[in-house]
Design an enzyme around this catalytic site. Structure first.
Site, PDB file in Angstrom:
ATOM      1  CG  ASP A  80      -0.219  -0.158   2.535  1.00 40.33           C
ATOM      2  OD1 ASP A  80       0.790  -0.882   2.583  1.00 40.33           O
ATOM      3  OD2 ASP A  80      -0.658   0.438   3.531  1.00 40.33           O
ATOM      4  CD  GLU A 138       2.982  -1.194   7.717  1.00 36.22           C
ATOM      5  OE1 GLU A 138       3.252  -1.216   8.938  1.00 36.22           O
ATOM      6  OE2 GLU A 138       3.138  -0.183   6.999  1.00 36.22           O
ATOM      7  CD  GLU A 139       2.749   3.203   5.443  1.00 35.16           C
ATOM      8  OE1 GLU A 139       2.639   3.681   6.591  1.00 35.16           O
ATOM      9  OE2 GLU A 139       3.838   3.091   4.865  1.00 35.16           O
ATOM     10  NE  ARG A 177      16.194  -4.357  20.006  1.00 34.93           N
ATOM     11  CZ  ARG A 177      17.092  -4.082  20.946  1.00 34.93           C
ATOM     12  NH1 ARG A 177      18.343  -3.826  20.600  1.00 34.93           N
ATOM     13  NH2 ARG A 177      16.755  -4.061  22.218  1.00 34.93           N
ATOM     14  CG  HIS A 363       5.757   8.013   6.226  1.00 37.98           C
ATOM     15  ND1 HIS A 363       4.670   7.805   7.069  1.00 37.98           N
ATOM     16  CD2 HIS A 363       6.165   6.772   5.861  1.00 37.98           C
ATOM     17  CE1 HIS A 363       4.456   6.509   7.193  1.00 37.98           C
ATOM     18  NE2 HIS A 363       5.354   5.859   6.466  1.00 37.98           N
TER      19      HIS A 363
END
Length: 394
Positions: A80, A138-139, A177, A363
């Site tokens: 998206d 997802e956003e 991580r 963004h």
């Protein structure tokens, strides 16, 4: 076989670039994706992948069944875009006004498609099964992952992996991580109600701006006095609106903000303290506070064993010195819900542009990334797959 796959992915790089740029020029907003999932499904079917459309809504799931027994490993890419106007000077800039791939999801999709095409070329030699999760939305919470999981995208999956290109991190490196990788997010809205009056006669009303100001300051005590200083927590008020005239005390003031945290217990504590502080500070000043807290995504947890596979795989692809341990970050990611269901890991791929003048954060209206990061992501996915299959045989 693994060397052959890495060489095949190299040969597919130009195709990945073309795919990414096509998607970049034709972005679709979260939960409004129509053409993008159809494009992905068609690409997968063209190369002989078993495809399931409409998973959880707009999601696509592909299946590559190997010719030999083994485990089922899933790989996820999101597709998206964001409600941002593309301002960069590039031939492949968005053709849709106000909509832009400003986070790299087009690159994630292109990399996963390239990986899929390479793996299909030797599917009879593959152990186990590859699941390709192409995720929508997802956003914008609620993200597509939970709906796709509910619709079975992880059924039978033993491990799940995802990657994100990072425009601010050095190209040619992979960042890993264990444990918490990305924070959870809650949005906060505090409506403070008083009693409006003339600005010259404040004693005749109840000033919601004064109460809201004290609330905003008091909220900072949550981090400094309620949270363990060794645990990360951010409480930010990013919006404060009240009144329309300089000589009028309004009846209402509104604060809006975000809470970012890793530990679920600290997340709950922060919400509780926001409510208590807001309501009691407002009451002490004669006002009333209504607190609305909407939960966003959970924090993302990487399973150590799954991430060890990424470390080893990435080391084979780019050299162990280029595999970098990273601190957790506060932006959120709804990949979090996959690793709540099955073991898995999410890693970053450095994608900083070689020209420093072209480096912008995610963004941003001028966002772009080094497309060679797609090549690394696809190669690491392939190496992860083989190492994961071997790990189950131990």
């Amino acid at each position: 076989m693994q060397t052959k796959i890495q060489s095949t992915i190299d040969l597919l790089f130009q195709e990945m670039i073309e795919t990414r740029r096509h998607l970049h020029m034709h972005p679709e907003l979260s939960h409004q994706e129509v053409e993008t999932p159809e494009f992905i499904a068609n690409k997968l079917e063209e190369i002989g992948v078993e495809v399931r459309r409409g998973v959880g809504g707009n999601g696509i799931v592909g299946m590559i069944r190997g010719g030999k027994p083994g485990k089922t490993i899933a790989f996820r890419a999101d597709f998206d875009a964001l409600p941002i106007d593309d301002k960069k000077d590039a031939a492949y800039k968005s053709t849709v006004p106000g909509v832009m791939h400003a986070c790299g999801h087009d690159g994630h999709t292109a990399a996963l498609l390239g990986f899929a095409k390479a793996m299909v070329s030797i599917k009879d030699e593959l152990p186990g099964t590859i699941v390709l999760i192409h995720q929508f939305g997802e956003e914008a919470p609620p993200g597509g992952s939970q709906a796709m999981i509910a619709d079975g995208c992880l059924d039978g999956v033993d491990l799940v992996y995802g990657a994100h290109v990072q425009s601010s991190l050095d190209h040619g490196k992979v960042y890993v991580r264990d444990g918490f990788m990305q924070a959870s997010e809650d949005t906060v809205k505090i409506i403070v109600r008083g009693s409006g009056t003339h600005g010259a006669e404040p004693h005749l009303g109840i000033d919601p701006i004064l109460a809201a100001s004290h609330i905003m300051i008091a909220l900072q005590s949550i981090v400094s006095r309620n949270a363990d200083p060794l645990q990360e927590l951010v409480v930010t008020i990013g919006k404060f609106h009240a009144g329309d005239a300089d000589n009028v005390i309004p009846s209402e003031a509104v604060l809006e903000g975000t809470v970012r945290v890793f530990n679920p217990e600290l997340r709950a504590l922060a919400s509780e303290r926001i409510r208590l502080i807001s309501e009691n500070v407002a009451s002490a000043l004669g006002a009333r506070a209504e607190v609305v807290i909407e939960q966003g995504y959970d924090s993302l947890w990487n399973h150590a064993d799954a991430m060890d596979i990424v470390r080893a795989a990435a080391g084979d692809v780019i050299g162990q010195d280029a595999v970098v341990e990273i601190d957790p970050v506060m932006p959120v990611e709804d990949f979090a819900y996959y690793t709540q269901v099955v073991p898995g890991a999410f890693f970053f791929v450095g994608a900083k542009m070689a020209d420093a003048s072209l480096v912008y954060p995610h963004h941003h209206e001028n966002f772009d990334f080094n497309e060679e990061a797609m090549l690394i992501a696809a190669k690491v996915f392939a190496a992860v797959y083989f190492k994961a299959q071997k790990s189950f045989g131990k």
